[in-house]
Design an enzyme around this catalytic site. Structure first.
Site, short mmCIF file in Angstrom:
data_model
loop_
_atom_site.label_atom_id
_atom_site.label_comp_id
_atom_site.label_asym_id
_atom_site.label_seq_id
_atom_site.Cartn_x
_atom_site.Cartn_y
_atom_site.Cartn_z
N ASP A 30 -4.25 20.39 -26.98
CA ASP A 30 -2.78 20.21 -27.31
C ASP A 30 -2.67 18.92 -28.26
O ASP A 30 -1.89 18.21 -28.05
CB ASP A 30 -1.93 20.23 -26.19
CG ASP A 30 -0.52 20.60 -26.75
OD1 ASP A 30 -0.10 21.01 -28.02
OD2 ASP A 30 0.50 20.32 -25.97
N GLU A 89 5.49 24.52 -19.18
CA GLU A 89 4.83 24.55 -17.89
C GLU A 89 5.55 23.39 -16.89
O GLU A 89 5.29 23.64 -15.59
CB GLU A 89 3.38 24.34 -18.10
CG GLU A 89 2.54 25.46 -18.65
CD GLU A 89 2.38 26.55 -17.67
OE1 GLU A 89 2.26 26.42 -16.68
OE2 GLU A 89 2.31 27.74 -18.64
N GLY A 93 8.75 21.37 -20.95
CA GLY A 93 7.93 22.25 -21.79
C GLY A 93 8.04 23.54 -21.01
O GLY A 93 8.74 23.78 -20.09
#
Length: 202
Positions: free
Chosen positions: A113, A9, A7
């Site tokens: 999220d 991060e 992703g």
């Protein structure tokens, strides 16, 4: 170790029955700032997982936190809800989503999220597990809870366009029954959604 996903991060690696979540360096940030951010976010995610484990909320078990940028968690066997949510099962599963979001909010945890890609249906326990608390945080604010629900709505609309409306209605209905201050949250949600529609028009 095998790379499972990457992703913005972090990267996820398979390590037997475990998953290694590694927050990688961002070269565009000053190293000291980047190190501090990764450490703080890893610590916060670990703290959230530990709290949820204590109340027996279905999340991956935290095995290890290296104190810097890496978490080791137990692998959850099951299907991503993104691939499982269909017309014939959407009401039942959506009600469960709503109840579980309510439990998070009742414990002052904002997931931030809430997509069906971050939910796994675990067959053996016959329930939905929530995963990826990388953006999550602690908050008692009504606004933050309302935004969390709005993000769920947007995710359902984006990934499940044919059934999203009844999914969201079912999720919101069960949330309202289970969540503390649900009337205030839903009232605030209306404001958040109006604000979102206004932004899209600009």
């Amino acid at each position: 170790m095998k790379l499972l996903a990457q992703g913005a991060e972090s990267r996820l690696f398979s390590d037997g029955n475990h998953v290694i979540k590694d927050r990688f360096r961002k070269t565009y940030r000053i190293k000291e700032i980047d190190d501090r951010l990764r450490k703080a976010r890893t610590k916060r995610e670990a703290k959230i997982l530990e709290k949820l484990q204590k109340i027996h909320f279905p999340v991956p078990e935290l095995i290890q936190n290296n104190g810097k940028d890496t978490l080791k968690i137990k692998y959850i066997e099951g299907n991503l809800l993104r691939n499982l949510l269909k017309n014939d099962n959407c009401i039942k599963l959506s009600k469960e989503i709503g109840e579980k979001v309510a439990i998070l909010h009742n414990n002052n945890i904002i997931h931030h999220d809430l997509t069906t890609s971050n939910m796994i249906f675990e067959k053996e326990k016959n329930e939905i597990f929530f995963i990826d608390f990388g953006l999550s945080f602690f908050s008692t604010k009504i606004e933050d809870r309302a935004v969390d629900l709005h993000l769920l709505k947007e995710a359902l609309e984006s990934k499940h366009s044919k059934i999203w409306e009844k999914c969201y209605k079912a999720a919101l209905g069960s949330y309202a029954k289970k969540a503390k201050d649900s009337k205030e949250v839903i009232k605030r949600l209306e404001v958040v959604e109006k604000r979102g529609r206004y932004k899209h028009k600009k």
